[in-house]
Write an enzyme that holds these catalytic residues in place. Structure first.
Site, PDB file in Angstrom:
ATOM      1  N   SER A  58      40.841  39.381  37.250  1.00  0.00           N
ATOM      2  CA  SER A  58      40.278  37.919  37.262  1.00  0.00           C
ATOM      3  C   SER A  58      41.355  36.982  37.825  1.00  0.00           C
ATOM      4  O   SER A  58      42.485  36.717  37.213  1.00  0.00           O
ATOM      5  CB  SER A  58      39.734  37.542  35.857  1.00  0.00           C
ATOM      6  OG  SER A  58      39.167  36.027  36.045  1.00  0.00           O
ATOM      7  N   THR A  61      43.413  34.358  35.441  1.00  0.00           N
ATOM      8  CA  THR A  61      44.574  34.833  34.351  1.00  0.00           C
ATOM      9  C   THR A  61      45.940  34.693  35.271  1.00  0.00           C
ATOM     10  O   THR A  61      45.911  34.661  36.237  1.00  0.00           O
ATOM     11  CB  THR A  61      44.274  36.180  33.988  1.00  0.00           C
ATOM     12  OG1 THR A  61      44.667  36.977  35.117  1.00  0.00           O
ATOM     13  CG2 THR A  61      43.130  36.791  33.219  1.00  0.00           C
ATOM     14  N   ILE A  63      48.464  36.370  35.165  1.00  0.00           N
ATOM     15  CA  ILE A  63      49.127  37.455  35.883  1.00  0.00           C
ATOM     16  C   ILE A  63      48.453  37.934  37.142  1.00  0.00           C
ATOM     17  O   ILE A  63      49.035  38.219  38.240  1.00  0.00           O
ATOM     18  CB  ILE A  63      49.014  38.927  34.986  1.00  0.00           C
ATOM     19  CG1 ILE A  63      50.135  38.709  33.861  1.00  0.00           C
ATOM     20  CG2 ILE A  63      49.567  40.264  35.946  1.00  0.00           C
ATOM     21  CD1 ILE A  63      49.867  39.743  32.851  1.00  0.00           C
ATOM     22  N   CYS A  64      47.099  37.850  37.166  1.00  0.00           N
ATOM     23  CA  CYS A  64      46.262  37.991  38.346  1.00  0.00           C
ATOM     24  C   CYS A  64      46.622  36.848  39.549  1.00  0.00           C
ATOM     25  O   CYS A  64      46.727  37.242  40.609  1.00  0.00           O
ATOM     26  CB  CYS A  64      44.798  37.914  38.101  1.00  0.00           C
ATOM     27  SG  CYS A  64      44.179  39.179  36.977  1.00  0.00           S
ATOM     28  N   ALA A  65      46.816  35.614  39.050  1.00  0.00           N
ATOM     29  CA  ALA A  65      47.512  34.561  40.007  1.00  0.00           C
ATOM     30  C   ALA A  65      48.544  34.924  40.427  1.00  0.00           C
ATOM     31  O   ALA A  65      48.832  34.597  41.782  1.00  0.00           O
ATOM     32  CB  ALA A  65      47.237  33.192  39.046  1.00  0.00           C
TER      33      ALA A  65
END
Length: 170
Positions: A58, A61, A63-65
């Site tokens: 997603s 979040t 880490i995803c960003a």
């Protein structure tokens, strides 16, 4: 649906990945996802290019960003590649994030509708209906050159290993 044998954990517990796990050397299966304007996009739309598929659960979040920022930064340095950033986020959320962050070197794509990418590449987390984190690199010949399923979803991908393969292909 077929369960793959890749071991991935989330918050210390094992999760089940659904779909077929690709292997280096396989022909990359075509798939259909949605673009930011809700138009269908296929892997085959990027024929003749090196394709980097950055997979994440997603956009909302940290880490995803960070993963999207890093691949955007690397894509700016490496020409003639397509970085396809895929999650089950709605296209509107992906577009909002990219606009706010100034990310214009990656193509965000949503697999929320049919999980077509997720099932064909073995990234669907059965328990959460999200995609696991990982990286797939596909050569100009449409053969899979690199596959990474990040073993702990809360960790970033191995950028150095992916970049080594990308640089060998361009």
């Amino acid at each position: 649906m077929e369960k793959n044998n890749v071991k991935v954990t989330f918050k210390g517990g094992a999760v089940t990945l659904l779909g077929k796990a690709p292997k280096v050397g396989d022909t990359a299966p075509d798939f259909t996802v949605l673009s930011s304007d809700l138009a269908p996009v296929k892997l085959s739309d990027y024929a003749g290019k090196v394709k980097v598929i950055a997979v994440y659960p997603s956009i909302d979040t940290g880490i995803c960003a960070a993963q999207n920022r890093r691949f955007n930064q690397e894509a700016d340095k490496l020409k003639d590649i397509a970085v396809l950033s895929i999650s089950v986020d709605l296209p509107f959320a992906q577009s909002r994030f990219c606009a706010a962050e100034g990310l214009n070197n990656i193509v965000t794509l949503s697999d929320h509708k049919d999980l077509d990418f997720g099932y064909k590449y073995g990234f669907v987390i059965e328990e959460l209906r999200l995609l696991a984190r990982g990286t797939i690199i596909i050569g100009k010949d449409n053969k899979i050159k690199y596959v990474e399923y990040v073993p702990e979803i809360a960790q970033e991908p191995d950028y150095d290993a992916a970049l080594k393969v990308i640089k060998e292909l361009i």
